[in-house]
Design an enzyme around this catalytic site. Structure first.
Site, short mmCIF file in Angstrom:
data_model
loop_
_atom_site.label_atom_id
_atom_site.label_comp_id
_atom_site.label_asym_id
_atom_site.label_seq_id
_atom_site.Cartn_x
_atom_site.Cartn_y
_atom_site.Cartn_z
CG HIS A 79 3.80 -14.55 -41.98
ND1 HIS A 79 3.40 -13.98 -40.79
CD2 HIS A 79 5.00 -13.98 -42.27
CE1 HIS A 79 4.31 -13.12 -40.38
NE2 HIS A 79 5.30 -13.10 -41.27
CD GLU A 80 7.21 -15.36 -45.08
OE1 GLU A 80 7.62 -14.23 -45.37
OE2 GLU A 80 7.31 -15.84 -43.91
N GLY A 103 12.04 -19.22 -41.15
CA GLY A 103 11.01 -20.04 -41.78
C GLY A 103 10.86 -19.75 -43.26
CB ALA A 104 9.26 -18.36 -45.43
CG MET A 105 13.19 -13.11 -47.16
SD MET A 105 12.96 -12.05 -45.71
CE MET A 105 12.61 -10.50 -46.50
#
Ligand code: HT7
Ligand code: ZN
Length: 871
Positions: free
Chosen positions: A295-296, A259-261
């Site tokens: 979240h990230e 999803g993302a980092m």
């Protein structure tokens, strides 16, 4: 296979306090010059051998202290250098072809951009390095490249210098003052435009914010930017965490494995979790963007400032950060609805994982490929485990614990044990036995017996002061064996309960009981008759409850429970019992049971005090995966048939109410306000039930909804219902959708998913055709997931008689594996659940796993998942 064990952890032999990276960028031949300052670790064993991990790279040159050096050799993929002293400068040159990198790990090309993904072990595909999270370095990055191809040059930290080389190329330098592990390194280069804003931190520092996207997409970043600013403020207000760099950048790329980092100061996102406008993104997409952006961002503290000592500690950052993003989203919208959604995901994905061949504790003991452990267990159950600490301590005390954790371990690579200890010390809890949640896999089952004591009880303590008769709850916990863990120690299980008086419809106040023994009793006073038990309110513990609650009790709770989650739960249980009984052939009074469900659902439809967002949740039938979990071995087509049968019956019985609901909510104009979102949720639910009961009327309404839609939520809801029907409107709407959104691949992904996940009996044929569609490609993970994950999760199609669904998924795994092993491995669990499926199909599923296992060149990712699934 090489198995890595948690118990074998040893501190690194060498540390790398500083690293300088110089990239000469090119889409197919990027040169990387790395300079590492290395120092022997006093905590390691004294060795002259420096081992630097590599993967699919080779050293073009090696220098030590500026001199050419020949005393090195390759050990497998690793570079091992013999060093005379305790500190040295190591120079290594590597050459990478980003456009050939289909694994999307390391440095790769996406849609003309260059970008990196280093978690978990991608940095070793860029340069040789001790690629483990407990080696923290200060990074200085320089990059140069063609100005036209790469006008924007980004890396972690703060920009320090930039210039023009006068030959059509330019350069930029970045410096990140915060020591970080290699998995948090990032670089992005390409043609990008930014949506810019800023945020002033609580201590008055101005932070420049930018969200970079491809030209033309900038209008669709407003919601992501709003979410980012809200996250920054929330983390200050709730957890006391302030941002620590001058810049915070986000880049959205269209090819991404996850999803993302959370790379330090330079988050890289899947476009899916950044781009939104009402016409192309659903309400669910808006929520997901807000959650993932948060979240990230939250990882900046829970993951980056305090990172993980080793990958066994993954839940230290992921479980905790999921909890933080859940708390944030609950504060931003409807807390009960958020809780229901989170529990639904846990039950649909994590519970099956916990009862299958890939079950593992939130802190695993061993792995072959760490990418396989980015699971619902580590993430979602990890969050539930920490959430239980908040239940035990209360939020205020819990936050004292987290503050202590951040203070104590800032700048360190910590362990789950460090976290638990900090919560114990800061919140004043004893978590000795609670630690079993970190060690043991499996979902505990708690069975409850409730008795009304004799008329003249000898009650003690508080129970006695209430007088009347006592009610005793006797609870037993059991946890089934999981791979490698035949016997389980008892868990600490905090259960919020309420006992409702049948006469008054009220309870005396909520209680928290904490189960610590295999069997334990709790007595409550002040009753004249047996009350109605409401247990695990708010889903205070991630367990299965088997409670002595009658159908009438569930109908009562579904109407009257003052805990919204418990109300939802009663509705779910009412339906779960009915469907599981029907599938297992143990349902005694089918008509009565069905009538009770109809009455409860009718009451929900009539309840004017309910908001539509909550009403929409209460109307959703329990998922097939969760229903299958309740049975030892299930025939998925019977579950499907019973579930659809009930839906049809509810659609017919309550038809007037569904029609009235659809009419009412269709009149609510579009906005992102809760009432309007609730209206849209109910609109689709009404169509779903009508679609099962009266396809012609549903098709007419769905087509009208589709044509009138001003937003993606209404359009997608209508198209989903049309997709499930065999009607002329179906083809027309699908064709319109495709041409209307041609070229917008995030929306085309919805078009793939709707067809692949459809209840339509021809879904398999549709999927086979779609796999040949010009818009489909195996090299883009979003596309693969949109088509094939939707299909694998479509029980009716996947489990179709004859095993064609299994064959298709096995073929997909074999074809995808050489392209992207990480994504291919994510499909294995669908076949891996064979032990929970009736024998005939189980044999077919197993045969496909064996066919995959026979392939000699499997990735480590797929090999591990397949071999464990066959055990
Ligand atoms: N921490 C990030 C994990 C991640 C990842 C893992 C395996 C392969 C690709 C990946 N991309 C990102 C995401 C997160 O949990 O925040
Ligand atoms: Zn995360």
């Amino acid at each position: 296979p090489t198995v890595i064990h948690r118990a074998d952890y040893r501190p690194p032999q060498w540390l790398v306090p500083e690293i300088a990276l110089d990239f000469a960028l090119s889409l197919n031949a990027t040169k990387v010059q790395a300079t590492l300052k290395v120092a022997k670790n006093p905590a390691g064993t004294d060795t002259s051998l420096l081992r630097l991990n590599g993967d699919a790279i080779e050293p073009k040159s090696v220098t030590v202290d500026g001199q050419a050096h020949n005393d090195w050799h390759m050990d497998g993929a690793d570079l091992v250098i013999e060093l005379p002293g305790d500190t040295h400068d190591i120079g290594i040159e590597t050459l990478i072809d980003p456009s050939a990198n289909t694994q999307l790990s390391g440095l790769y090309a996406s849609n003309g951009l260059l970008c990196t993904q280093c978690e978990a072990e991608g940095f070793r595909r860029i340069t040789f390095f001790p690629d483990r999270p407990d080696v923290l370095s200060v990074y200085s990055v320089r990059m140069s490249g063609d100005k036209a191809l790469f006008p924007v040059l980004l890396s972690n930290g703060n920009p320090t210098a930039a210039g023009d080389n006068g030959d059509g190329t330019h350069w930029a330098e970045w410096h990140d003052p915060w020591p970080k592990p290699s998995y948090l390194f990032a670089l992005v280069a390409g043609e990008l435009v930014a949506n810019r804003d800023n945020f002033t931190t609580k201590s008055g520092r101005k932070v420049n914010l930018a969200i970079y996207v491809r030209p033309g997409d900038e209008e669709r970043t407003t919601h992501a930017m709003r979410s980012l600013i809200a996250s920054m403020k929330w983390d200050e207000d709730v957890y006391g965490r302030e941002y620590d760099l001058d810049d915070f950048n986000i880049v959205a790329v269209s090819d991404f494995n996850a999803g993302a980092m959370e790379n330090k100061g330079l988050n890289v996102f899947n476009t899916r979790y950044i781009l939104a406008d009402p016409e192309t993104a659903t309400d669910g997409d808006y929520d997901a963007i807000e959650g993932v952006v948060a979240h990230e961002y939250f990882h900046n503290w829970s993951g980056n400032r305090v990172t993980c000592r080793d990958w066994f500690q993954l839940s230290l950052k992921e479980g905790f950060t999921v909890l933080r993003d859940q708390q944030f989203s609950a504060d931003r919208g409807s807390a009960p609805v958020k809780r229901i959604e989170d529990v639904r995901i846990l039950r649909a994905v994590q519970f099956p994982e916990d009862s299958g061949p890939l079950a593992h504790p939130i802190r695993p003991d061993s792995y072959q490929e760490i990418s396989n452990f980015y699971t619902a267990t580590v993430y979602n159950k990890g969050a539930e485990v920490i959430r239980m600490m908040t239940v035990l301590a209360g939020l205020e005390r819990f936050l004292k614990g987290t503050t202590l954790y951040f203070d104590r371990h800032d700048g360190e690579a910590a362990t789950c044990e460090d976290f638990v200890k900090a919560i114990e010390d800061g919140a004043g809890l004893d978590l000795k036995q609670f630690r079993n949640w970190y060690e043991q896999a499996g979902t505990p089952r708690v069975s409850v017996v409730m008795t009304l004591d004799a008329a003249n009880p000898t009650l003690e303590g508080e129970a006695a002061t209430l007088g009347g008769r006592g009610v005793t709850l006797t609870l037993k916990q059991t946890t089934a064996p999981t791979p490698g863990q035949p016997d389980k120690k008892p868990f600490v299980i905090p259960l919020r309960i309420a006992l409702f008086d049948r006469e008054t419809g009220k309870h005396h106040g909520e209680e928290l009981i904490v189960l610590t023994e295999p069997e334990q009793s709790f007595t409550f006073g002040g009753f004249t008759s047996l009350p109605v038990l409401s247990i695990n309110r708010g889903f205070s513990a991630p367990v299965e409850i088997v409670a002595p609650v009658t159908t009438e009790d569930l109908v009562f709770l579904a109407r009257h429970d003052d805990d919204p989650f418990a109300r939802y739960e009663a509705m779910q249980q009412l339906i779960v019992r009915h469907l599981v009984g029907a599938v297992a052939g143990t349902l005694e009074k089918r008509e009565e049971s069905q009538a009770a469900i109809g009455a409860a659902m009718g009451a929900i439809l009539d309840d004017t005090a309910l908001d539509d967002l909550m009403r929409g949740e209460l109307l959703i039938l329990p998922g097939e995966a969760y229903l299958a979990e309740q049975l030892t071995r299930a025939d998925p087509t019977r579950i499907f048939a019973e579930r659809e049968g009930l839906k049809r019956w509810l659609g017919e019985t309550l038809k007037d109410k569904w029609l009235a609901l659809h009419d009412r909510v269709s009149a609510v104009p579009y906005s992102l306000a809760a009432e309007a979102r609730g209206a849209r949720k109910c609109k689709t639910q009404a169509l779903v039930y009508l679609g099962a009961a009266d396809p012609a009327e549903a098709a007419r309404r769905a087509k009208a909804q589709y044509d009138a839609a001003t937003n993606m939520t209404d359009r997608q809801g209508a198209l989903m219902v049309l997709c499930s029907l065999e009607c002329p409107e179906r083809e027309a709407a699908l064709a319109d959708f495709h041409s209307r959104f041609a070229g917008n691949m995030l929306v085309i992904d919805k078009w793939f998913s709707l067809q692949a996940g459809s209840l339509n009996p021809k879904a398999t044929e549709h999927v086979k055709a779609l796999a040949e569609h010009p818009d489909f490609t195996m090299t883009n993970p979003n596309r693969v997931r949109a088509l094939w994950m939707a299909f694998a999760a479509n029980a009716q199609a996947f489990h179709r008689e004859g095993g064609e669904g299994y064959r298709l998924i096995a073929d997909l795994i074999l074809k995808l594996d050489p392209i992207n092993g990480n994504v291919a491995a994510r499909f294995v669990p669908y076949l891996g659940r064979w032990k929970k499926v009736e024998e005939g199909r189980a044999a077919l599923m197993r045969a496909e796993l064996e066919r995959i296992a026979a392939e000699p060149t499997l990735s480590r990712d797929v090999r591990e998942q397949v071999s464990k699934s066959l055990e």
